[in-house]
Design an enzyme around this catalytic site. Structure first.
Site, short mmCIF file in Angstrom:
data_model
loop_
_atom_site.label_atom_id
_atom_site.label_comp_id
_atom_site.label_asym_id
_atom_site.label_seq_id
_atom_site.Cartn_x
_atom_site.Cartn_y
_atom_site.Cartn_z
N LYS A 191 0.84 -1.21 0.00
CA LYS A 191 0.00 0.00 0.00
C LYS A 191 0.86 1.25 0.00
CE LYS A 191 -1.88 1.75 3.95
NZ LYS A 191 -2.70 1.78 5.16
N GLY A 224 -10.66 3.44 3.67
CA GLY A 224 -10.01 3.45 2.35
C GLY A 224 -9.06 2.29 2.15
C1 R5P Z 1 -2.12 2.31 9.24
O1 R5P Z 1 -0.94 2.00 9.19
C2 R5P Z 1 -3.12 1.54 10.03
O2 R5P Z 1 -2.64 0.28 10.38
C3 R5P Z 1 -4.42 1.40 9.24
O3 R5P Z 1 -4.16 0.66 8.07
C4 R5P Z 1 -5.00 2.74 8.89
O4 R5P Z 1 -5.10 3.57 10.02
C5 R5P Z 1 -6.37 2.58 8.24
O5 R5P Z 1 -6.82 3.84 7.87
P1 R5P Z 1 -7.96 4.04 6.80
O6 R5P Z 1 -9.13 3.17 7.21
O7 R5P Z 1 -8.29 5.51 6.91
O8 R5P Z 1 -7.42 3.70 5.45
#
Ligand code: R5P
Length: 311
Positions: A191, A224
């Site tokens: 990602k 997201g």
């Molecule tokens: C980021 O490193 C966390 O582990 C989550 O993947 C992140 O906070 C998810 O955020 P969102 O739902 O806004 O994409």
């Protein structure tokens, strides 16, 4: 032992109290007209081993201040030991400088909790394990893995086809721990975040064709990351994609995004009170961590091993 609940997650606090067969102590959080917070512990805690239960979830700053002021009140009331039980440690994502002239708020919050007078911290699935080192007091970081594993075993129709997927490289250790417990394979999503709050899938590492994929992460915020990952996995031939997440932050717009996505289901724990979420998500299911946290509290109170809960 005394258990006290802040306002962030009363339902979970009551369930923990029930598990421990110990009533929540009387305490009241009031607000002055200008929104200043005032906490009053309404029973004697002198010489007691006190556990103050409070997630620093939305509204994060109010709940954090409640926690700090609650700890201060307990310290001034001569509690023998104060454990801050923080099922969701908000600000945990700010665990490093992301650019020049930016803060490390996870460390600042750790300093505030310690300065307020906490003797120990008990938390769940920190964004990064290293945050334990931000505290100079004993910190137990519980894992939600046993709770998630149990639910997956109870609900998964075809364990042979199961593929645990980490939605980013940072979550691989967490996802691998669950995959190992289930005896399942592991895939990884590469990602990228082009801007804050947006995510983009670059590659999928692992063959997900004809597999029942389960994304595992610590936090779902905007949704997201999960929705994009689900789309990419289905494009690569996965049969279905569900998600198991410890902390359902689910800020505005997340429920709608998830309901409209290709995700089959999203399972979160109750580390953040599901009732306080602004919008309802039809694909959301909640599993409880009350027994896990209750057991950890009991072990701390009885000076027993906490890590052996995960062996
Ligand atoms: C980021 O490193 C966390 O582990 C989550 O993947 C992140 O906070 C998810 O955020 P969102 O739902 O806004 O994409």
């Amino acid at each position: 032992m005394k258990l006290i609940a802040g306002n962030s997650n009363e339902t979970l606090a009551k369930a923990i109290a029930e598990h421990l067969d110990t009533p929540l102590a009387q305490a009241e959080v009031k607000r002055f007209k200008d929104n200043e917070i005032f906490v009053e512990i309404q029973e004697n805690v002198r010489g007691e081993d006190v556990f103050f239960i409070q997630s620093t979830s939305y509204p994060a700053n109010d709940h954090l201040m409640e926690l700090l002021i609650g700890i201060d009140a307990l310290r001034r009331a001569s509690a023998r030991r104060i454990t801050a039980v923080i099922p969701y440690y908000g600000y945990g994502r700010q665990d490093r400088k992301v650019g020049g002239r930016t803060p490390i708020s996870a460390k600042l919050v750790a300093n505030l909790i310690t300065t307020a007078g906490a003797d120990r911290v008990l938390t769940l699935e920190l964004h990064a394990g290293q945050i334990q080192g931000f505290f100079d007091i004993p910190t137990d970081n519980l894992f939600s893995t046993p709770v998630l594993e149990r639910d997956i075993r109870e609900t998964c129709r075809d364990v042979q086809k199961l593929m645990i997927v980490s939605p980013d490289v940072g979550g691989v250790v967490r996802a691998r721990a669950l995959a190992n417990r289930l005896g399942a394979d592991l895939a990884i999503v590469d990602k990228r975040r082009p801007t804050v709050g947006e995510s983009e899938v670059m590659h999928i590492i692992g063959d997900v064709e004809d597999r029942e994929c389960i994304l595992v992460d610590d936090i779902v915020d905007s949704g997201g990351t999960l929705c994009n990952a689900a789309e990419a996995l289905l494009e690569k031939g996965a049969n279905s994609v569900s998600a198991y997440i410890t902390h359902g932050v689910l800020s505005n717009g997340a429920a709608k995004r998830i309901d409209a996505s290709k995700l089959k289901e999203i399972v979160v724990t109750n580390s953040i009170d599901p009732l306080t979420r602004p919008e309802k998500c039809k694909k959301l299911r909640v599993v409880t961590v009350a027994a896990l946290i209750g057991e950890a509290i009991s072990r701390i109170a009885n000076e027993q091993s906490v890590s052996s809960l995960f062996e």
